[in-house]
Design an enzyme around this catalytic site. Structure first.
Site, PDB file in Angstrom:
ATOM      1  N   SER A   1      -2.745   0.548  14.696  1.00  0.00           N
ATOM      2  CA  SER A   1      -3.348   1.867  14.939  1.00  0.00           C
ATOM      3  C   SER A   1      -3.643   2.012  16.418  1.00  0.00           C
ATOM      4  O   SER A   1      -3.899   1.022  17.111  1.00  0.00           O
ATOM      5  CB  SER A   1      -4.660   1.988  14.164  1.00  0.00           C
ATOM      6  OG  SER A   1      -5.379   3.116  14.625  1.00  0.00           O
TER       7      SER A   1
ATOM      8  N   ASN B   1       1.571  -2.333   5.486  1.00  0.00           N
ATOM      9  CA  ASN B   1       0.968  -1.004   5.648  1.00  0.00           C
ATOM     10  C   ASN B   1      -0.402  -0.884   4.979  1.00  0.00           C
ATOM     11  O   ASN B   1      -1.202  -0.044   5.384  1.00  0.00           O
ATOM     12  CB  ASN B   1       1.942   0.037   5.057  1.00  0.00           C
ATOM     13  CG  ASN B   1       1.291   1.384   4.854  1.00  0.00           C
ATOM     14  OD1 ASN B   1       1.159   2.173   5.795  1.00  0.00           O
ATOM     15  ND2 ASN B   1       0.830   1.665   3.630  1.00  0.00           N
TER      16      ASN B   1
ATOM     17  N   GLY C   1       0.818  -1.212   0.000  1.00  0.00           N
ATOM     18  CA  GLY C   1       0.000   0.000   0.000  1.00  0.00           C
ATOM     19  C   GLY C   1       0.849   1.258   0.000  1.00  0.00           C
ATOM     20  O   GLY C   1       0.535   2.237   0.680  1.00  0.00           O
TER      21      GLY C   1
ATOM     22  N   ASP D   1      -2.615  -7.201  -4.824  1.00  0.00           N
ATOM     23  CA  ASP D   1      -3.712  -7.076  -3.855  1.00  0.00           C
ATOM     24  C   ASP D   1      -3.359  -8.002  -2.698  1.00  0.00           C
ATOM     25  O   ASP D   1      -3.263  -9.224  -2.886  1.00  0.00           O
ATOM     26  CB  ASP D   1      -5.020  -7.500  -4.545  1.00  0.00           C
ATOM     27  CG  ASP D   1      -6.212  -7.457  -3.601  1.00  0.00           C
ATOM     28  OD1 ASP D   1      -6.005  -7.402  -2.362  1.00  0.00           O
ATOM     29  OD2 ASP D   1      -7.343  -7.506  -4.094  1.00  0.00           O
ATOM     30  N   VAL D   2      -3.165  -7.434  -1.513  1.00  0.00           N
ATOM     31  CA  VAL D   2      -2.677  -8.245  -0.387  1.00  0.00           C
ATOM     32  C   VAL D   2      -3.676  -9.300   0.087  1.00  0.00           C
ATOM     33  O   VAL D   2      -3.316 -10.191   0.855  1.00  0.00           O
ATOM     34  CB  VAL D   2      -2.238  -7.374   0.820  1.00  0.00           C
ATOM     35  CG1 VAL D   2      -1.000  -6.561   0.489  1.00  0.00           C
ATOM     36  CG2 VAL D   2      -3.366  -6.494   1.333  1.00  0.00           C
TER      37      VAL D   2
ATOM     38  N   LYS E   1      -7.030  -3.958  13.492  1.00  0.00           N
ATOM     39  CA  LYS E   1      -5.764  -3.417  13.998  1.00  0.00           C
ATOM     40  C   LYS E   1      -5.353  -4.081  15.315  1.00  0.00           C
ATOM     41  O   LYS E   1      -4.158  -4.219  15.601  1.00  0.00           O
ATOM     42  CB  LYS E   1      -5.866  -1.897  14.151  1.00  0.00           C
ATOM     43  CG  LYS E   1      -6.057  -1.160  12.811  1.00  0.00           C
ATOM     44  CD  LYS E   1      -4.885  -1.387  11.877  1.00  0.00           C
ATOM     45  CE  LYS E   1      -4.968  -0.602  10.589  1.00  0.00           C
ATOM     46  NZ  LYS E   1      -3.798  -0.804   9.716  1.00  0.00           N
TER      47      LYS E   1
ATOM     48  N   TYR F   1     -12.501  -1.825  11.746  1.00  0.00           N
ATOM     49  CA  TYR F   1     -11.120  -1.333  11.637  1.00  0.00           C
ATOM     50  C   TYR F   1     -10.332  -1.594  12.935  1.00  0.00           C
ATOM     51  O   TYR F   1      -9.212  -2.117  12.904  1.00  0.00           O
ATOM     52  CB  TYR F   1     -11.164   0.164  11.325  1.00  0.00           C
ATOM     53  CG  TYR F   1      -9.828   0.822  11.134  1.00  0.00           C
ATOM     54  CD1 TYR F   1      -9.114   0.658   9.951  1.00  0.00           C
ATOM     55  CD2 TYR F   1      -9.289   1.647  12.123  1.00  0.00           C
ATOM     56  CE1 TYR F   1      -7.892   1.289   9.771  1.00  0.00           C
ATOM     57  CE2 TYR F   1      -8.077   2.283  11.941  1.00  0.00           C
ATOM     58  CZ  TYR F   1      -7.381   2.101  10.764  1.00  0.00           C
ATOM     59  OH  TYR F   1      -6.167   2.728  10.586  1.00  0.00           O
TER      60      TYR F   1
ATOM     61  N   ARG G   1       0.901   5.717  -2.065  1.00  0.00           N
ATOM     62  CA  ARG G   1       0.647   7.054  -1.496  1.00  0.00           C
ATOM     63  C   ARG G   1       0.580   6.967   0.032  1.00  0.00           C
ATOM     64  O   ARG G   1       0.720   5.883   0.598  1.00  0.00           O
ATOM     65  CB  ARG G   1      -0.656   7.614  -2.057  1.00  0.00           C
ATOM     66  CG  ARG G   1      -1.884   6.770  -1.751  1.00  0.00           C
ATOM     67  CD  ARG G   1      -3.083   7.362  -2.488  1.00  0.00           C
ATOM     68  NE  ARG G   1      -4.255   6.522  -2.414  1.00  0.00           N
ATOM     69  CZ  ARG G   1      -5.178   6.604  -1.453  1.00  0.00           C
ATOM     70  NH1 ARG G   1      -5.023   7.446  -0.469  1.00  0.00           N
ATOM     71  NH2 ARG G   1      -6.241   5.822  -1.492  1.00  0.00           N
TER      72      ARG G   1
ATOM     73  N   ILE H   1      -3.022  10.718  11.973  1.00  0.00           N
ATOM     74  CA  ILE H   1      -2.002  11.168  11.017  1.00  0.00           C
ATOM     75  C   ILE H   1      -2.712  11.831   9.832  1.00  0.00           C
ATOM     76  O   ILE H   1      -3.700  11.281   9.319  1.00  0.00           O
ATOM     77  CB  ILE H   1      -1.170   9.963  10.490  1.00  0.00           C
ATOM     78  CG1 ILE H   1      -0.665   9.081  11.650  1.00  0.00           C
ATOM     79  CG2 ILE H   1      -0.010  10.451   9.624  1.00  0.00           C
ATOM     80  CD1 ILE H   1       0.249   9.742  12.650  1.00  0.00           C
TER      81      ILE H   1
HETATM   82  P1  NDP Z   1      -4.081   5.546   2.404  1.00  0.00           P
HETATM   83  O1  NDP Z   1      -5.502   5.189   2.087  1.00  0.00           O
HETATM   84  O2  NDP Z   1      -3.573   6.898   2.038  1.00  0.00           O
HETATM   85  O3  NDP Z   1      -3.089   4.458   1.790  1.00  0.00           O
HETATM   86  C1  NDP Z   1      -3.340   3.083   1.879  1.00  0.00           C
HETATM   87  C2  NDP Z   1      -2.861   2.433   0.596  1.00  0.00           C
HETATM   88  O4  NDP Z   1      -3.136   1.023   0.667  1.00  0.00           O
HETATM   89  C3  NDP Z   1      -3.626   2.963  -0.621  1.00  0.00           C
HETATM   90  O5  NDP Z   1      -2.755   3.255  -1.680  1.00  0.00           O
HETATM   91  C4  NDP Z   1      -4.550   1.814  -0.922  1.00  0.00           C
HETATM   92  O6  NDP Z   1      -4.985   1.735  -2.270  1.00  0.00           O
HETATM   93  C5  NDP Z   1      -3.687   0.615  -0.557  1.00  0.00           C
HETATM   94  N1  NDP Z   1      -4.485  -0.586  -0.489  1.00  0.00           N
HETATM   95  C6  NDP Z   1      -5.792  -0.700  -0.165  1.00  0.00           C
HETATM   96  N2  NDP Z   1      -6.217  -1.951  -0.291  1.00  0.00           N
HETATM   97  C7  NDP Z   1      -5.150  -2.671  -0.707  1.00  0.00           C
HETATM   98  C8  NDP Z   1      -4.956  -4.038  -1.031  1.00  0.00           C
HETATM   99  N3  NDP Z   1      -5.943  -4.928  -0.957  1.00  0.00           N
HETATM  100  N4  NDP Z   1      -3.725  -4.443  -1.426  1.00  0.00           N
HETATM  101  C9  NDP Z   1      -2.710  -3.558  -1.533  1.00  0.00           C
HETATM  102  N5  NDP Z   1      -2.828  -2.241  -1.245  1.00  0.00           N
HETATM  103  C10 NDP Z   1      -4.043  -1.802  -0.840  1.00  0.00           C
HETATM  104  O7  NDP Z   1      -3.941   5.302   3.985  1.00  0.00           O
HETATM  105  P2  NDP Z   1      -2.871   5.851   5.034  1.00  0.00           P
HETATM  106  O8  NDP Z   1      -1.584   6.135   4.360  1.00  0.00           O
HETATM  107  O9  NDP Z   1      -3.499   6.882   5.862  1.00  0.00           O
HETATM  108  O10 NDP Z   1      -2.715   4.546   5.953  1.00  0.00           O
HETATM  109  C11 NDP Z   1      -1.655   3.622   5.830  1.00  0.00           C
HETATM  110  C12 NDP Z   1      -1.731   2.632   6.984  1.00  0.00           C
HETATM  111  O11 NDP Z   1      -1.631   3.348   8.219  1.00  0.00           O
HETATM  112  C13 NDP Z   1      -3.051   1.869   7.031  1.00  0.00           C
HETATM  113  O12 NDP Z   1      -2.818   0.544   7.437  1.00  0.00           O
HETATM  114  C14 NDP Z   1      -3.826   2.614   8.087  1.00  0.00           C
HETATM  115  O13 NDP Z   1      -4.793   1.804   8.691  1.00  0.00           O
HETATM  116  C15 NDP Z   1      -2.711   2.980   9.050  1.00  0.00           C
HETATM  117  N6  NDP Z   1      -3.049   4.071   9.934  1.00  0.00           N
HETATM  118  C16 NDP Z   1      -3.359   5.326   9.444  1.00  0.00           C
HETATM  119  C17 NDP Z   1      -3.692   6.331  10.317  1.00  0.00           C
HETATM  120  C18 NDP Z   1      -4.013   7.695   9.835  1.00  0.00           C
HETATM  121  O14 NDP Z   1      -4.345   8.540  10.706  1.00  0.00           O
HETATM  122  N7  NDP Z   1      -3.933   8.007   8.539  1.00  0.00           N
HETATM  123  C19 NDP Z   1      -3.731   6.110  11.759  1.00  0.00           C
HETATM  124  C20 NDP Z   1      -3.409   4.781  12.165  1.00  0.00           C
HETATM  125  C21 NDP Z   1      -3.068   3.825  11.275  1.00  0.00           C
HETATM  126  P3  NDP Z   1      -6.523   2.278  -2.600  1.00  0.00           P
HETATM  127  O15 NDP Z   1      -6.432   3.743  -2.693  1.00  0.00           O
HETATM  128  O16 NDP Z   1      -6.874   1.621  -3.881  1.00  0.00           O
HETATM  129  O17 NDP Z   1      -7.433   1.835  -1.494  1.00  0.00           O
END
Ligand code: NDP
Length: 247
Positions: free
Chosen positions: A142, A90, A13, A63-64, A159, A155, A16, A188
């Site tokens: 998280s 991630n 992931g 796709d994970v 986590k 969620y 971005r 975040i």
């Molecule tokens: P984003 O949504 O910005 O990034 C997550 C990425 O994971 C996206 O590019 C998404 O693609 C990809 N993704 C989704 N589904 C899959 C899949 N099946 N296989 C591979 N990749 C996939 O999220 P964040 O950067 O904010 O979050 C990153 C991690 O940090 C997550 O695990 C989140 O739960 C955790 N986190 C974030 C917090 C926050 O405040 N932002 C707080 C605590 C934890 P697509 O766009 O297609 O879905």
């Protein structure tokens, strides 16, 4: 010499958000990075950006939740870079709603991506790392996995489940030189949290002693530490990176 010179790191992931910041930071520390995401175009653009910044980067669509994708992802990584030293689980999504309104489909989707995805990735990576007799697995959990959150039963469960996976894998893999740790970010600022209501953002901020949202770089720095030799004697731990939210 940079701290992660000659290491290969794979971040799921990572097209971005936090994953991208983590991959970038590992790259600046010297690692060759694999940008893996369901979004291939964006992953390719990210990898190109990283190559322009001067480090080796490969984009792979995976796709994970699909064991075949995950197996191919590990295979492509090892074929291209010859090893797999660091894996950061991630990839994660939210589908927030109150418990009574939560559909079974949204429960399954979140658990599949956030928890089963990390299990599949850990299993596939461990096969390579066990042969190498070294490796680092870092799971992005998280703060809500530790304290729960109204509207996030799926969620928060995923986590919290990641913490069980982290500790179990840490115990199973320690004798093979592999450490497994979790980072539990708080609030975040990313596209994921951009979706939160102003009231929810305000509620988070009021409870954060450091009085600001975290940045993806705040998380990336801690992941880079866990991936480095400095964290050699650390396994099965959960590091909260939340501005003091959970205290
Ligand atoms: P984003 O949504 O910005 O990034 C997550 C990425 O994971 C996206 O590019 C998404 O693609 C990809 N993704 C989704 N589904 C899959 C899949 N099946 N296989 C591979 N990749 C996939 O999220 P964040 O950067 O904010 O979050 C990153 C991690 O940090 C997550 O695990 C989140 O739960 C955790 N986190 C974030 C917090 C926050 O405040 N932002 C707080 C605590 C934890 P697509 O766009 O297609 O879905």
């Amino acid at each position: 010499m940079k701290k992660l010179e000659n290491k290969t790191a794979l971040v799921t992931g990572s097209a971005r958000g936090i994953g991208k910041a983590i991959a970038y930071r590992l790259g600046t520390e010297g690692a060759k990075v694999v940008i893996s995401d369901v979004l291939f175009d964006l992953a390719s653009a990210t990898a190109e950006e990283f190559r322009s910044a001067g480090f080796e980067a490969l984009a792979v669509r995976a796709d994970v939740t699909k064991s075949d994708d995950v197996a191919l992802l590990v295979e492509e990584t090892v074929t291209r870079f010859g090893a797999l030293d660091i894996v950061v689980n991630n990839a994660g999504i939210t589908r927030d709603t109150l418990l009574l309104r939560m559909s079974e489909a949204d429960w399954d989707l979140v658990l599949n991506i956030n928890l089963k995805g990390a299990f599949l990735m850990t299993q596939a990576a461990a096969k390579v790392m066990i042969k190498q007799r070294s490796g680092r697995i870092i799971n992005i959990s998280s703060v809500v996995g530790r304290m729960g959150n109204a509207g996030q039963a799926n969620y928060a469960s995923s986590k919290a489940g990641l913490l069980g996976l982290t500790k179990s894998a840490a115990k199973e893999l320690a004798s093979r030189g592999i450490t497994v740790n979790a980072v539990a970010p708080g609030y975040i600022a990313t596209e994921m949290t951009e979706k939160l209501s102003d009231a929810a953002k305000e509620a988070f901020l009021n409870n954060i002693p450091l009085k600001r949202p975290g940045t993806p770089d705040d998380i990336a720095g801690v992941v880079a530490f866990l991936a480095s030799e400095d964290a050699a004697y650390l396994t099965g731990q959960v590091i909260g990176v939340d501005g003091g939210l959970l205290m």
